[in-house]
Design an enzyme around this catalytic site. Structure first.
Site, PDB file in Angstrom:
ATOM      1  CE  LYS A  53      -3.787  -2.514   2.159  1.00 24.47           C
ATOM      2  NZ  LYS A  53      -4.623  -2.849   3.314  1.00 24.47           N
ATOM      3  CD  GLN A  97      -3.706  -4.297   6.595  1.00 27.79           C
ATOM      4  OE1 GLN A  97      -3.818  -3.283   5.909  1.00 27.79           O
ATOM      5  NE2 GLN A  97      -4.053  -5.482   6.146  1.00 27.79           N
ATOM      6  CG  ASP A 120      -9.910  -0.437   4.854  1.00 32.67           C
ATOM      7  OD1 ASP A 120      -9.692  -0.952   3.739  1.00 32.67           O
ATOM      8  OD2 ASP A 120      -9.170  -0.583   5.846  1.00 32.67           O
TER       9      ASP A 120
HETATM   10  N1  GUN Z   1      -6.975  -7.054   6.373  1.00 36.44           N
HETATM   11  C1  GUN Z   1      -7.284  -7.884   5.359  1.00 36.44           C
HETATM   12  N2  GUN Z   1      -7.901  -7.208   4.376  1.00 36.44           N
HETATM   13  C2  GUN Z   1      -7.977  -5.918   4.768  1.00 36.44           C
HETATM   14  C3  GUN Z   1      -8.494  -4.735   4.179  1.00 36.44           C
HETATM   15  O1  GUN Z   1      -9.031  -4.724   3.068  1.00 36.44           O
HETATM   16  N3  GUN Z   1      -8.367  -3.608   4.921  1.00 36.44           N
HETATM   17  C4  GUN Z   1      -7.798  -3.595   6.138  1.00 36.44           C
HETATM   18  N4  GUN Z   1      -7.740  -2.448   6.782  1.00 36.44           N
HETATM   19  N5  GUN Z   1      -7.310  -4.678   6.722  1.00 36.44           N
HETATM   20  C5  GUN Z   1      -7.394  -5.827   6.034  1.00 36.44           C
END
Ligand code: GUN
Length: 313
Positions: A53, A97, A120
């Protein structure tokens, strides 16, 4: 009949080019979108995702900031961190996350994120916007699934869509997006009776369960589109053989690295599906591309007034 491979890398590249063009327009107006990522502790999968990211932000010219509290962090400390990011004007997107350590109240933390910065799309306000078809921030992986279908010219309206998995991150929002696009949607889960028969109704089958190769040939009606959201690391030899026996290329990576990535869909499904996303290289690349798109969208919406004022002066 071999199925059409839906190339996630290619579609993600197209989206990134579109996002880059919008970033350039914003730059001309003196605005640089900014994303803050909170990564708690040292979960190795999360570390890999977050690295991807941040790297993507750098490539596109999005300002990014990684905050790494220790895995002993409390709910209150995380809330304070989020509230600080909510207040900072140069931060357009906040991503916490997941998963968070067990002592942290994850729902409380996600609720604290300003919905306007919730890239998100996990905040109940954005979940509500999605289910009532109002503009808002949509979860990245589900939005990526729709991009794959639309950009591959696979019709959604009127189709039988079956989603396997009901998580808040993928299953539920992808089902809602398919419904908003006028599919007839069924959501399956661990208590579903005769999963195989339900899956066989699908013209569009979305697998988001987190179980390696669970969707076998018998689950798929010939010609259906299969979207595999799973990302499972296989390290066990017997499991590898169940999935990839006779696949020389996979054998090479498995021997060299001691592991290989597999989706929730068994590779044999490629022989019956009409179109299918590979793993890796299917849905995965879209998740980051849509995060970049959401960050730019959040910047545009939050700073729109200022951009309008600037264009008047
Ligand atoms: N953990 C696994 N997939 C995701 C996601 O799409 N966003 C976040 N913040 N954590 C994750």
């Amino acid at each position: 009949m071999a199925s059409i491979l839906l190339d996630g890398n290619k579609i993600a590249h197209q989206i990134r080019m579109e996002v880059a063009a919008e970033i350039e327009t914003m730059r001309a107006a003196g605005i640089r979108p900014g994303l803050a990522v909170i990564l708690v502790g040292h979960n190795s999968a999360s570390e890999i995702y977050v690295r991807g990211k941040v790297k993507s932000c750098e490539e596109l010219g999005i300002y990014s900031e990684k905050l790494t509290p220790p895995d002993t962090v409390s709910t209150e400390q995380l809330l304070a961190l989020v509230e600080d990011l909510n207040r900072r004007d140069e931060i357009d997107g906040i991503l916490v996350q997941l998963p968070l350590p067990s002592q942290v109240d994850s729902k409380e933390v996600l609720l604290a994120v300003d919905p306007a910065k919730d890239v998100d799309g996990f905040h109940p306000v954005n979940v509500g916007f999605l289910s009532t078809q109002r503009p808002g921030l949509v979860p990245c992986t589900p939005a990526g699934v729709i991009e794959i279908l639309e950009r591959s010219e696979i019709p959604i309206a009127g189709q039988e869509a079956v989603v396997v998995g009901r998580s808040d991150i993928v299953g539920k929002p992808v089902a809602m997006l398919l419904l908003n696009n006028n599919a007839t949607v069924t959501v399956c889960h661990s208590k579903t009776h005769d999963l195989q028969a339900v899956c066989r109704r699908a013209n569009i089958l979305v697998a988001a369960i987190g179980r390696p190769g669970m969707i076998r040939r018998e689950y798929v009606t010939p010609g259906a589109t299969v979207i595999d959201v799973g990302m499972n690391k296989v390290t066990d030899e017997a499991e590898f053989q169940r999935l990839f026996a006779g696949n020389r290329k996979r054998e090479e990576t498995f021997r060299a690295k001691g592991s290989t990535l597999v989706g929730d869909v068994h590779p044999e499904v490629a022989e019956v599906a009409g179109a299918i996303t590979p793993v890796p290289g299917g849905v995965g690349p879209l998740t980051i591309a849509m995060l970049m798109a959401n960050t730019v969208k959040a910047a545009r919406l939050r700073r729109a007034n200022r951009m309008r004022e600037m264009s008047r002066t």
